[in-house]
Design a protein around this motif. Sequence first.
Motif, PDB file in Angstrom:
ATOM      1  N   LEU A   1      57.967 -33.704  35.164  1.00  0.00           N
ATOM      2  CA  LEU A   1      58.938 -32.763  34.605  1.00  0.00           C
ATOM      3  C   LEU A   1      58.369 -31.346  34.561  1.00  0.00           C
ATOM      4  N   ARG A   2      57.131 -31.252  34.132  1.00  0.00           N
ATOM      5  CA  ARG A   2      56.491 -29.939  34.043  1.00  0.00           C
ATOM      6  C   ARG A   2      56.365 -29.297  35.429  1.00  0.00           C
ATOM      7  N   ASP A   3      55.931 -30.086  36.414  1.00  0.00           N
ATOM      8  CA  ASP A   3      55.771 -29.547  37.770  1.00  0.00           C
ATOM      9  C   ASP A   3      57.116 -29.104  38.349  1.00  0.00           C
ATOM     10  N   GLY A   4      58.161 -29.887  38.095  1.00  0.00           N
ATOM     11  CA  GLY A   4      59.479 -29.522  38.597  1.00  0.00           C
ATOM     12  C   GLY A   4      59.997 -28.247  37.962  1.00  0.00           C
ATOM     13  N   LYS A   5      59.805 -28.126  36.663  1.00  0.00           N
ATOM     14  CA  LYS A   5      60.237 -26.923  35.953  1.00  0.00           C
ATOM     15  C   LYS A   5      59.468 -25.697  36.438  1.00  0.00           C
ATOM     16  N   ASP A   6      58.166 -25.832  36.617  1.00  0.00           N
ATOM     17  CA  ASP A   6      57.344 -24.716  37.089  1.00  0.00           C
ATOM     18  C   ASP A   6      57.733 -24.299  38.504  1.00  0.00           C
ATOM     19  N   LEU A   7      58.022 -25.273  39.353  1.00  0.00           N
ATOM     20  CA  LEU A   7      58.447 -24.969  40.721  1.00  0.00           C
ATOM     21  C   LEU A   7      59.712 -24.129  40.707  1.00  0.00           C
ATOM     22  N   CYS A   8      60.703 -24.569  39.949  1.00  0.00           N
ATOM     23  CA  CYS A   8      61.973 -23.843  39.906  1.00  0.00           C
ATOM     24  C   CYS A   8      61.804 -22.445  39.332  1.00  0.00           C
ATOM     25  N   ALA A   9      60.954 -22.305  38.335  1.00  0.00           N
ATOM     26  CA  ALA A   9      60.699 -20.990  37.767  1.00  0.00           C
ATOM     27  C   ALA A   9      60.064 -20.059  38.806  1.00  0.00           C
ATOM     28  N   ALA A  10      59.134 -20.606  39.589  1.00  0.00           N
ATOM     29  CA  ALA A  10      58.432 -19.796  40.586  1.00  0.00           C
ATOM     30  C   ALA A  10      59.369 -19.290  41.676  1.00  0.00           C
ATOM     31  N   PHE A  11      60.404 -20.065  41.996  1.00  0.00           N
ATOM     32  CA  PHE A  11      61.323 -19.672  43.071  1.00  0.00           C
ATOM     33  C   PHE A  11      62.694 -19.248  42.542  1.00  0.00           C
ATOM     34  N   GLU A  12      62.756 -18.971  41.233  1.00  0.00           N
ATOM     35  CA  GLU A  12      63.965 -18.452  40.576  1.00  0.00           C
ATOM     36  C   GLU A  12      65.175 -19.355  40.818  1.00  0.00           C
ATOM     37  N   ILE A  13      64.931 -20.648  40.664  1.00  0.00           N
ATOM     38  CA  ILE A  13      65.983 -21.656  40.793  1.00  0.00           C
ATOM     39  C   ILE A  13      66.379 -22.110  39.394  1.00  0.00           C
ATOM     40  N   PRO A  14      67.634 -21.990  38.995  1.00  0.00           N
ATOM     41  CA  PRO A  14      68.063 -22.523  37.697  1.00  0.00           C
ATOM     42  C   PRO A  14      67.699 -24.006  37.591  1.00  0.00           C
ATOM     43  N   PHE A  15      67.228 -24.395  36.412  1.00  0.00           N
ATOM     44  CA  PHE A  15      66.684 -25.749  36.241  1.00  0.00           C
ATOM     45  C   PHE A  15      67.329 -26.413  35.033  1.00  0.00           C
ATOM     46  N   GLN A  16      67.647 -27.687  35.184  1.00  0.00           N
ATOM     47  CA  GLN A  16      68.281 -28.450  34.124  1.00  0.00           C
ATOM     48  C   GLN A  16      67.652 -29.846  34.071  1.00  0.00           C
ATOM     49  N   THR A  17      67.501 -30.383  32.872  1.00  0.00           N
ATOM     50  CA  THR A  17      66.982 -31.741  32.705  1.00  0.00           C
ATOM     51  C   THR A  17      68.061 -32.631  32.108  1.00  0.00           C
ATOM     52  N   ILE A  18      68.339 -33.734  32.775  1.00  0.00           N
ATOM     53  CA  ILE A  18      69.344 -34.686  32.308  1.00  0.00           C
ATOM     54  C   ILE A  18      68.715 -36.078  32.278  1.00  0.00           C
ATOM     55  N   PRO A  19      68.273 -36.550  31.132  1.00  0.00           N
ATOM     56  CA  PRO A  19      67.698 -37.899  31.049  1.00  0.00           C
ATOM     57  C   PRO A  19      68.733 -38.956  31.416  1.00  0.00           C
ATOM     58  N   ILE A  20      68.321 -39.967  32.167  1.00  0.00           N
ATOM     59  CA  ILE A  20      69.265 -41.004  32.578  1.00  0.00           C
ATOM     60  C   ILE A  20      69.202 -42.250  31.688  1.00  0.00           C
ATOM     61  N   GLU A  21      68.365 -42.235  30.651  1.00  0.00           N
ATOM     62  CA  GLU A  21      68.241 -43.410  29.783  1.00  0.00           C
ATOM     63  C   GLU A  21      69.578 -43.832  29.155  1.00  0.00           C
ATOM     64  N   PRO A  22      70.420 -42.889  28.671  1.00  0.00           N
ATOM     65  CA  PRO A  22      71.703 -43.339  28.110  1.00  0.00           C
ATOM     66  C   PRO A  22      72.564 -44.093  29.118  1.00  0.00           C
ATOM     67  N   MET A  23      72.543 -43.668  30.371  1.00  0.00           N
ATOM     68  CA  MET A  23      73.329 -44.336  31.402  1.00  0.00           C
ATOM     69  C   MET A  23      72.732 -45.705  31.733  1.00  0.00           C
ATOM     70  N   LEU A  24      71.411 -45.790  31.768  1.00  0.00           N
ATOM     71  CA  LEU A  24      70.757 -47.081  31.988  1.00  0.00           C
ATOM     72  C   LEU A  24      71.081 -48.050  30.856  1.00  0.00           C
ATOM     73  N   SER A  25      71.088 -47.539  29.633  1.00  0.00           N
ATOM     74  CA  SER A  25      71.390 -48.391  28.476  1.00  0.00           C
ATOM     75  C   SER A  25      72.819 -48.921  28.546  1.00  0.00           C
ATOM     76  N   ALA A  26      73.746 -48.088  29.041  1.00  0.00           N
ATOM     77  CA  ALA A  26      75.136 -48.534  29.170  1.00  0.00           C
ATOM     78  C   ALA A  26      75.232 -49.696  30.155  1.00  0.00           C
ATOM     79  N   PHE A  27      74.516 -49.610  31.248  1.00  0.00           N
ATOM     80  CA  PHE A  27      74.508 -50.710  32.220  1.00  0.00           C
ATOM     81  C   PHE A  27      73.861 -51.957  31.635  1.00  0.00           C
ATOM     82  N   ALA A  28      72.841 -51.754  30.798  1.00  0.00           N
ATOM     83  CA  ALA A  28      72.139 -52.901  30.208  1.00  0.00           C
ATOM     84  C   ALA A  28      73.064 -53.745  29.338  1.00  0.00           C
ATOM     85  N   GLY A  29      74.137 -53.143  28.819  1.00  0.00           N
ATOM     86  CA  GLY A  29      75.092 -53.884  28.014  1.00  0.00           C
ATOM     87  C   GLY A  29      76.149 -54.603  28.830  1.00  0.00           C
TER      88      GLY A  29
END
Length: 250
Positions: A71-99
């Motif tokens: 996560l840190r490397d991805g964020k730093d990469l985007c900052a270096a190349f002025e790319i907007p960056f967003q983090t979306i954890p997929i755990e809630p979606m995985l949990s929905a499938f688990a049910g």
Amino acid sequence: MKQTCEIGCECERIEQMIRHTLWSSGAKGFVVGISGGVDSALAAVLCARAVGGERVLGIALPSPVTPDADLRDGKDLCAAFEIPFQTIPIEPMLSAFAGMEGFENNPYLSGNLMARIRMTTLYYHANRLHYLVCGTSNRSEYMLGYSTKYGDSAADIQPILHCYKTRVYALAKEVGVPTPIIEKPPSAGLWPGQSDEEEIGFTYAAIDRALTSLEANNWTASNAQEELILGKVQASMHKRMSPPNLLGIP
């Protein structure tokens, strides 16, 4: 010097394709899934160089086993190349499938599920922004079938699909991908400590040598290692073809 010029020309050729794809589609930009690895880093940087970082959205999609360093490397990469960056954890979606009734939790099924959840999320945001999804597949993994159908192999453009993994590293150095990303052992991040090369059973250098030799010799193996890699190519043929149909689409 000759090799440096040749690599630079290859980068420009890819960037021209990226620009043409965007302009001809009428889309406004690109969404790239940022894993913290070299393939997604190279794809994102090439998009930023081609159309400007402000027209690229980098999205990290961590699972519960994603290392903090990725996560840190991805964020730093985007900052270096002025790319907007967003983090979306997929755990809630995985949990929905688990049910879901009939859900089974094993590395194979969970790995494919994670890849498809990530791609669905990328396409949601691409649709929302009128962007295109930029794929990050390389030639080595494409030929071996080391990908998930309609998961990480899905995309609107695949700018590095023609590049073997060893070539990806050379291009990544050329465009300035940070050293920690380039030197990181390749991993799909499916479980703690997972290694692509250990899972495949060969180093990427060996894979690329074998694939290059096989292609040059009309897909005839000349040694035991090439036989094994040829077997993987043949077994994954379905991943490189359209679904069987009567329209004559190959």
